[in-house]
Design an enzyme around this catalytic site. Sequence first.
Site, PDB file in Angstrom:
ATOM      1  N   LYS A  50     110.535  76.796  28.299  1.00 16.05           N
ATOM      2  CA  LYS A  50     111.091  76.790  29.657  1.00 16.05           C
ATOM      3  C   LYS A  50     110.125  76.210  30.667  1.00 16.05           C
ATOM      4  CE  LYS A  50     114.341  80.573  29.515  1.00 16.05           C
ATOM      5  NZ  LYS A  50     114.762  81.710  30.352  1.00 16.05           N
ATOM      6  N   LYS A  73     108.651  85.510  33.401  1.00 14.62           N
ATOM      7  CA  LYS A  73     109.645  85.161  32.377  1.00 14.62           C
ATOM      8  C   LYS A  73     108.980  84.567  31.142  1.00 14.62           C
ATOM      9  CE  LYS A  73     113.458  83.212  34.178  1.00 14.62           C
ATOM     10  NZ  LYS A  73     114.270  82.328  35.071  1.00 14.62           N
ATOM     11  N   GLY A 130     118.462  85.423  26.355  1.00 19.13           N
ATOM     12  CA  GLY A 130     119.147  86.718  26.331  1.00 19.13           C
ATOM     13  C   GLY A 130     118.566  87.727  27.303  1.00 19.13           C
ATOM     14  N   GLU A 163     107.892  82.775  38.532  1.00 15.77           N
ATOM     15  CA  GLU A 163     108.581  82.042  39.595  1.00 15.77           C
ATOM     16  C   GLU A 163     109.045  83.018  40.675  1.00 15.77           C
ATOM     17  OE1 GLU A 163     111.708  79.966  37.448  1.00 15.77           O
ATOM     18  OE2 GLU A 163     113.079  81.646  37.659  1.00 15.77           O
ATOM     19  N   LYS A 164     109.430  82.462  41.800  1.00 17.00           N
ATOM     20  CA  LYS A 164     109.922  83.265  42.920  1.00 17.00           C
ATOM     21  C   LYS A 164     111.179  84.012  42.467  1.00 17.00           C
ATOM     22  CE  LYS A 164     110.317  84.375  47.294  1.00 17.00           C
ATOM     23  NZ  LYS A 164     109.322  85.337  47.788  1.00 17.00           N
ATOM     24  N   ASN A 218     120.335  75.035  28.398  1.00 20.78           N
ATOM     25  CA  ASN A 218     120.640  75.551  27.066  1.00 20.78           C
ATOM     26  C   ASN A 218     121.190  74.418  26.206  1.00 20.78           C
ATOM     27  OD1 ASN A 218     119.866  78.236  27.519  1.00 20.78           O
ATOM     28  ND2 ASN A 218     121.784  78.620  28.591  1.00 20.78           N
ATOM     29  N   ARG A 274     122.958  74.010  23.591  1.00 26.71           N
ATOM     30  CA  ARG A 274     123.954  74.481  22.621  1.00 26.71           C
ATOM     31  C   ARG A 274     125.278  74.721  23.332  1.00 26.71           C
ATOM     32  NH1 ARG A 274     124.256  79.539  24.710  1.00 26.71           N
ATOM     33  NH2 ARG A 274     122.289  80.425  25.431  1.00 26.71           N
TER      34      ARG A 274
HETATM   35  P1  ADP Z   1     117.622  83.951  29.622  1.00 26.98           P
HETATM   36  O1  ADP Z   1     117.310  82.617  29.028  1.00 26.98           O
HETATM   37  O2  ADP Z   1     116.801  85.057  29.041  1.00 26.98           O
HETATM   38  O3  ADP Z   1     119.087  84.237  29.670  1.00 26.98           O
HETATM   39  P2  ADP Z   1     117.558  82.977  32.360  1.00 26.98           P
HETATM   40  O4  ADP Z   1     116.387  82.203  32.840  1.00 26.98           O
HETATM   41  O5  ADP Z   1     118.783  82.211  31.983  1.00 26.98           O
HETATM   42  O6  ADP Z   1     117.092  83.887  31.133  1.00 26.98           O
HETATM   43  O7  ADP Z   1     117.950  84.077  33.426  1.00 26.98           O
HETATM   44  C1  ADP Z   1     118.971  85.014  33.174  1.00 26.98           C
HETATM   45  C2  ADP Z   1     119.323  85.751  34.451  1.00 26.98           C
HETATM   46  O8  ADP Z   1     118.190  86.400  35.004  1.00 26.98           O
HETATM   47  C3  ADP Z   1     119.846  84.864  35.571  1.00 26.98           C
HETATM   48  O9  ADP Z   1     121.198  84.565  35.439  1.00 26.98           O
HETATM   49  C4  ADP Z   1     119.544  85.744  36.785  1.00 26.98           C
HETATM   50  O10 ADP Z   1     120.481  86.778  36.916  1.00 26.98           O
HETATM   51  C5  ADP Z   1     118.212  86.372  36.418  1.00 26.98           C
HETATM   52  N1  ADP Z   1     117.087  85.558  36.929  1.00 26.98           N
HETATM   53  C6  ADP Z   1     116.311  84.711  36.236  1.00 26.98           C
HETATM   54  N2  ADP Z   1     115.386  84.130  37.036  1.00 26.98           N
HETATM   55  C7  ADP Z   1     115.562  84.627  38.272  1.00 26.98           C
HETATM   56  C8  ADP Z   1     114.931  84.421  39.557  1.00 26.98           C
HETATM   57  N3  ADP Z   1     113.921  83.588  39.696  1.00 26.98           N
HETATM   58  N4  ADP Z   1     115.416  85.103  40.616  1.00 26.98           N
HETATM   59  C9  ADP Z   1     116.452  85.968  40.491  1.00 26.98           C
HETATM   60  N5  ADP Z   1     117.077  86.214  39.319  1.00 26.98           N
HETATM   61  C10 ADP Z   1     116.652  85.549  38.220  1.00 26.98           C
END
Ligand code: ADP
Length: 459
Positions: free
Chosen positions: A116, A158, A164, A200-201, A290, A292
């Site tokens: 990522k 993250k 997931g 990240e923020k 993603n 996929r």
């Molecule tokens: P994954 O790949 O584990 O699904 P994502 O990066 O797609 O993780 O993030 C999943 C969810 O987490 C997002 O849809 C959102 O609800 C929350 N999220 C992720 N990053 C942020 C952020 N910087 N600020 C607020 N919510 C976040």
Amino acid sequence: MFKKILIANRGEIALRVIVACRELGIKTVAVYSEADENSLHVRFADEDVCIGPPRSADSYLNVPAIISAAEITGADAIHPGYGFLSESAYLAEVCEACHIRFIGPDPAVIKLMGDKSRAKRAMKKAGVPMLPGSDGPVDGEEKALKVAWDIGYPVIIKAVAGGGGRGMRIVKSPAEMGNALRTAQREAEAAFGVGDVYIEKYLVAPRHIEFQVLGDHHGNVVHLGERECSIQRRHQKLVEESPSPALSDKVRRKMGHLVVDAAKAVQYTNAGTFEFLMDTDGKFYFMEANTRLQVEHPVTEMVTGIDIVKEQIRIAAGERLSFKQSEVTFTGHSIECRINAEDPETFTPSPGVIHAWSVPGGPGVRIDTFAHSECTVSPYYDSMIAKIICHGRDRHEAIARMRRTLEMTVVEGIKTTVPMHLKILAEPDFTAGKLSTAFMDRFVVAPKPAGSGSLAEAS
Ligand code: ADP
């Protein structure tokens, strides 16, 4: 075109791929674990191969067993579905080496997007707006504190290899950083085998809006509009819809353009999803791509009339996209509810035998499921048992259809999240399209004393 496709997956998505193959006149091979011997995907595939014991690590994640199954049956391509090995660059590479076509992007693109923090760099270079954050992984507490100081609290930690919703930690103040960092690293290591994390923020109550793209091997890339997936619990999507009630045609076109250019910049092929968060001012920030098919792809299919799985297969076979961007049109509104075998109050899994199963059809209703009366919902796998997708001329009609479908759904023997979806649909904010990733917080009950099975941990 391929003659035979092996589906390296189970459940509703394995059936979804079988459906596409049947319509294209392609034979199918199901692989299954010992727990899935009586599953519908095994029944409806032309051939089937048992690839191991119930545990995913021993079966659906077992690359040598899957490749052997493809070789024994003479399959010329593998569709990985979603989850399991769908974003495994390793499987894509092994397929290449064995002259089996992997239905997905090239291994190099899977690797890039799978990291990522590298993906964010590549997208930033392509001009995609980003949330402020660390440039690459962060290992020590000191560096983490420095990044957070620069961008301002709250921040989110993250996993670089994330997925997931695992390995994420929100940090509201410097005092929380040390613990949060170590926990996120530990969780990431346990879930993905890689402990690297980035920062990240953190946006408070944003919308999750993602764009679907398709790219062929001849340089053509199109987008199929967006999906709004803001209704989530613990960062896991529960309800998705297309179009997003928050987007104007103008913004859709602008974001669509941006995403197509970004996909071209990394030579993206096959189906992919570019995920964004939208803040309360309507600003977009890239989150991840993603590589996929997504669980929620049907809402896009319902509004565009395009069969994304068939397109994936055609693209992998080297065909050109059969339509141009200007030919993609959006009709009406579509909503999907993910029905899980879970207690609707506590969200604890509810595996077991389904004694009675009936979901009404009728205009505008699509059910993607492996469930049927007397089938077993296994405790070994994801708890999603069905996707109910409703389409209407507008959002109002789609919601009304979803409501009557859920009300008339009969599932006996196990608990499901159907009642939870009815509660979501009854919320005035939902009907008004006032969505955010904080939407589900309203259902979190106050903590009860330990051992009482409360929702305390869902805060
Ligand atoms: P994954 O790949 O584990 O699904 P994502 O990066 O797609 O993780 O993030 C999943 C969810 O987490 C997002 O849809 C959102 O609800 C929350 N999220 C992720 N990053 C942020 C952020 N910087 N600020 C607020 N919510 C976040």
